[in-house]
Each structure stands twice: as structure tokens, then as C-alpha cells.
Design an enzyme around this catalytic site. Structure first.
Site, PDB file in Angstrom:
ATOM      1  N   HIS A 193      -7.155  -4.786  -0.888  1.00 42.70           N
ATOM      2  CA  HIS A 193      -6.457  -6.038  -1.206  1.00 42.70           C
ATOM      3  C   HIS A 193      -7.162  -6.758  -2.344  1.00 42.70           C
ATOM      4  CE1 HIS A 193      -6.349  -5.176   3.159  1.00 42.70           C
ATOM      5  NE2 HIS A 193      -5.055  -5.231   2.931  1.00 42.70           N
TER       6      HIS A 193
ATOM      7  N   HIS B 285       0.834  -1.215   0.000  1.00 39.10           N
ATOM      8  CA  HIS B 285       0.000   0.000   0.000  1.00 39.10           C
ATOM      9  C   HIS B 285       0.865   1.261   0.000  1.00 39.10           C
ATOM     10  CE1 HIS B 285      -3.195  -2.752   0.886  1.00 39.10           C
ATOM     11  NE2 HIS B 285      -2.708  -3.061   2.078  1.00 39.10           N
TER      12      HIS B 285
END
Lengths: 332, 332
Positions: free
Chosen positions: B218, B56
Site C-alpha cells: 500500500h 492488488h
């Protein structure tokens, strides 16, 4: 074509409208012809202006602001801006100290910036152009005679912007820009192609296990296709030609710029940075400044480009000077 | 799998090594267990700590520095960091004023941060955890009971970091974090999947003409699959549920954060920003602050997420406070 756009013909105008809405404190966008200036132009200094096809954001509009550009001219995607854009932008921001045009070496850009410079000169505005041609990958390519201009453009815009802000003359800022270009070398590679919105299909086809080494920022062919390697091997293929070209030599202080081409996430850029830094250290170079991120993109192309600039005390000081733009800010 | 990586198992460590090489002035990376601290920890204030799976970036390591985080714990890609990482990070940076853990609501993160908080509390370090759960897309999902934590995390880390720097107590910074979370709402969408390195194939299959509305960071399923729309239509699908959820109401001052998911270039994010700003203006909201860029990514996923934070004078002042981190900097 999977993109967050409306119609292909509105991409550039709508992105400019978005920039204007997001950064009214920093930028003003002018339309018909399109150009971007600082929100409050400063005329008692050399104006530093750049431009080129869109699709490379944040370059150039994202670099307009205090300590960097005074104006930027965005063309259509991967298409040179027109002379009237550059003329209008220059007139909007240049004062008595004149203007420096920073031009990436692509045939269309060179031709249109030359025409614009003539138009502006006819109105007694002092103007100089400097060509950026730092890409060591190939000598001539699809849209360029000679070497292409890539990552050194970002560094030249920052450094020349700082010099202009500090009151240097047009001759001085122009000479500085040539020095940055002369001391910088770059090379890039692509894992995937990009898709130009109004064309709607990938610029080139690249098999799932291949990469393009030395790719241009519009997807122009590079040195060769090759099977994909681990990142460390890819970085060697970029760093070796850069080091041998200037040549950089042991003891040099350098700025290492690892750039993402638009579709490559930051986690991968740091893996690239790691290996590049290791290779430069092995060669005896001292990395005293750096930049990691997607600053000169090729739409959503996945890939990276490395730029190395040989520093000296003046370039370092100008690199460190305050800058306040949408895409680059420090000290403010 | 086209990525700039070496072996999948080395991705996180090598990216950390790259960060460390690139930002020695700002960061120190610790290994075994892995965590990132400021180059020079400051112990006379509340320590603000976050962490989560890698993939991320720049979140969270890129937000370590003056005015934001004191430490970050990177897990494996899309995998919670372990309690021992968080414990070690907390002990390394927390002083007498204690530590705030900012935790994104994913079941693994919540469990491991809870365990870490217990371990730390046993050593008489005052510690509080605040859960971020701003994603309005779905109530429960693949790895989460309740709403997921997404973009508000970045805003909470900035604002709480500023408050801690200004000397607020642990109770105050913790309450502030809850307030930011309570006043923020987010929703995202994906044009493409991402590929987790050690899995080697896309997390989900998305046909060439479809998008996932409400996707998780995700690649967790969102609200629904739909045919791709023009950007303006996509933005409406994200903004409408956000506005109605808090609910935001006419006259509210807001921070608009348009985030890229890793594979989407900046030119598209500005097109998204344009429409989002138009919709908020139509709803009577005043966008007084904003953030545009790829700050919480999902590897190379193409897509965007929108976060809206209702501001007040304290939040605005803390947002504006100086920050000096690899990924976010202003006023310094």
C-alpha cells in the site's frame, strides 16, 4: 529514468536471458543473432514466425510455444529486427511445409522481413508474409505508410499457430492470417508516454490533464490530444471508430481484446472492459470470446488499446485450441 | 491523477462488473455485500477463501476458480473488506467440510476476518484462518503489527486450492497453508508511488533518483530510501535478506516468484528474474518452479517484489495441479 534495468544497451539481451532462465521447458534463446524458438522445434508443420522491436513484451517471445509461434525475433527496443535474425530463425524452425512470417506494418519491419523472405526463398524454403495493419487511428504515421499493426497481431499469432498445429498448409495458414487481419480492428490511447532506455527521456510530453487518442505502440502521435475524460468516455472514443470501420454489425460474434500498454494495472483494464462490453452489446454484437491483460505493451506507457475481431466458427475453434506459451496458455 | 477510471467511488464496483462480463464461465460476482465466487460453487470440499483491499489485482478475485479459491472478498481500495462480506462469501461456498480463510497480515484484515470467522462459527460451519506474513522487510509498519503478508499469499492460495480440490480435510489444508507461509519469504521495492483514487495524490513522494527498499503493497515505508541502482544491485538488496531470513540453504529446491507492482512492464521483470536466478544458483539453490508477472499489484506503482518458497515434493505436486482462474491457468 526510473526502470529496473542495468545499462540501456543490455536491456534486450538480459531480458532474453531472464526468459530463458524462467522458461527452459518452453523456450530456447539463441544469441548473435538473437531469436527465440520452442525448446523442441517441431518441423512437420508450417512454421509460424513473428518478430519486431522489443519493448512490447510479452509480444512476441512470450507467444512462442505449442499452438502459437515457432520462433520470434526481437529487435532492439522499438527497432526492427535485422534480416539475418529472421533468416536464422526461419532456418532453425522451418521444415518442408515452409514458414509464415507475421509482420506488423511498420516500414522497418516490412523492409527487413521482405529481405529475410528473399534470403530464405533462395534456399528453397517455402515462405509467405502477411502484413497486420489493424489500427484504425491514423492512415500514415511516424514510422508507417498505411495503417499500423497492433493488437490483431496477438490474435493472428494464436489463430494461425493453432491452424499450423492442426496441419493446415502454408497457403491455408497464410490465407487465415489475412482473414484475421481483415476482420480485426484496433485503436489505442495513452495517459503517459514511455521512455526508451537508450534515449533516457519520455518519447513525448503529455500535460497532466491530457491524453493521446490513437497513440501508436512506440508513442507515435495518434488522432489528437484531448483533455482526459472518465474511462467510459475514453472507451467510447476507441470503440466508435473501431465499430464503424469494418464495419461491425448487429448480430456479429466478436472477440473483444482489452490490452494494457505496460503501465496500466489490471483493475483499470476491467473498468475499460466493462464499458467496451456495454457498448458492443448496445450495438447488437455478441462477445463470445475475450482477452484482458497486457499482451502488447509500449514499455511502461500507461494506457489501453481495444481490438475487436469478427469471429466465425473456424476462428472460434482455432482460438479455443490448446496453447502453451509463457504468456498465453489454455487447455494444456 | 491519470487513471482509466470513472469516479473514485465506483472503481471497485465497476472493475468487478468488468470481471463478471469478461469471465462469466469462471466467476459470479455478488453485490451488496461484494464478493466473488466460482460460477458454479463446489460444496463437497474445503472452501478456500481470501480477500483484502482492492488495488492488488489480479489478487484475489482473479484467483477464483477450479484448483484455487472458492470465493474472494474485495474491500475498497487498500481497505479491508468488512466482516459481513466475508460472512456472506463463506456461507455461499462452504459445505460440511468447512472453510479456510487465507488472511494477509494487516491489522484491519486480521480484525475483520476474525469477526467473520466468529459469525460463521456461530452457524456451525467449521472454519480456520491462517495468517500470511512473509515480508521480511520490516517487523511492524503503518497498518501492521508484525510482518506484512505479500507474495506468499498467491502461492498459498494456489497450493491450498489444489489440496482442497484433492479432498484434503480442513485441518490438513490449514496446516498446509501454515507450512507454505512458514517456508516463504518476500521483499519488494518501489521506483514510484501509486495514487489511491479517492485521495487523488501520490501516497508518498519519491525523488526522481530514489527508490524505496522494502516498500509495502500500500506504499507503506520499507527499510530505507536509497539512490536508484542498476537492476542487478536492486535485486541483490531484495534477495540477500530473503535468503538469510528462513534461512534458505544450499541444495534447497525453491519456487522463485518475481512480481510486478502494477506499473512495471514484463521486459523489466525478466531482467529482475535473470539476476535473482543467478544469485540463487550461486547460493546453491535449485529453482524448480517459478512465476513471473504482475500477480499482486499496488495500483500503478512501479517496482518489483521477490518471493521465494522452499519446495518439497508435496508442495511441488500441488503447485503443478490443474488450475483454471482468470489470472492463473494450467493443465486445463
Amino acid at each position: 529514468m526510473k526502470k529496473l534495468i542495468n545499462s540501456p544497451e543490455d536491456v534486450v539481451t538480459e531480458a532474453l536471458q531472464g526468459m530463458e532462465l524462467a522458461h527452459p521447458d518452453l523456450l530456447k534463446v539463441h544469441y548473435h543473432p538473437h531469436f527465440i524458438t520452442r525448446a523442441v522445434p517441431v518441423k512437420n508443420k508450417v512454421a509460424v514466425i513473428s518478430g519486431g522491436g522489443s519493448g512490447h513484451e510479452p509480444m512476441h517471445g512470450g507467444f512462442v510455444g505449442r499452438g502459437m509461434l515457432d520462433a520470434a525475433c526481437p529487435g532492439a527496443v522499438f527497432t526492427s529486427p535485422t534480416p539475418d535474425q529472421m533468416e536464422a530463425a526461419t532456418k532453425a524452425v522451418a521444415g518442408e511445409k515452409g514458414a509464415l512470417l507475421i509482420v506488423k506494418n511498420y516500414t522497418g519491419d516490412v523492409m527487413n522481413f521482405d529481405l529475410a523472405a528473399e534470403l530464405v526463398r533462395a534456399e528453397n524454403i517455402p515462405i509467405e508474409s502477411v502484413l497486420i495493419n489493424d489500427d484504425v487511428a491514423v492512415e500514415d504515421s511516424t514510422w508507417t505508410a498505411g495503417r499500423r499493426g497492433v493488437g490483431a497481431t496477438v490474435l493472428a499469432e494464436k489463430i494461425c499457430g493453432a491452424a499450423a498445429e492442426a496441419g493446415q498448409s502454408l497457403a491455408e495458414v497464410s490465407a487465415l492470417c489475412q482473414r484475421v487481419n481483415g476482420q480485426a480492428r484496433s485503436m489505442g490511447m495513452a495517459l503517459t508516454s514511455c521512455t526508451v532506455p537508450h534515449i533516457g527521456k519520455p518519447t513525448f510530453d503529455l500535460p497532466a490533464d491530457e491524453m493521446e487518442i490513437g497513440v501508436g505502440i512506440h508513442g507515435e502521435p495518434g488522432r489528437r490530444r484531448a483533455k482526459i475524460l472518465p474511462a467510459d468516455g475514453i472507451v467510447e472514443l476507441l470503440v466508435d471508430p473501431i465499430l464503424s470501420d469494418l464495419p461491425f454489425k448487429s448480430g456479429d460474434e466478436v472477440l473483444l481484446f482489452v490490452n494494457g500498454l505496460g503501465g496500466t494495472p489490471l483493475i483499470e483494464l476491467y473498468i475499460v472492459y466493462r464499458r467496451a462490453a456495454q457498448l458492443l452489446q448496445k450495438a447488437g454484437l455478441k462477445i463470445t470470446r475475450n482477452l484482458v491483460g497486457s499482451y502488447i505493451t509500449s514499455l511502461e506507457m500507461a494506457g489501453t488499446a481495444i481490438t475487436l475481431l469478427k469471429l466465425d466458427s473456424e476462428l472460434t475453434r482455432l482460438w479455443d485450441a490448446p496453447v502453451l506459451t509463457p504468456a498465453l496458455r489454455k487447455g494444456v
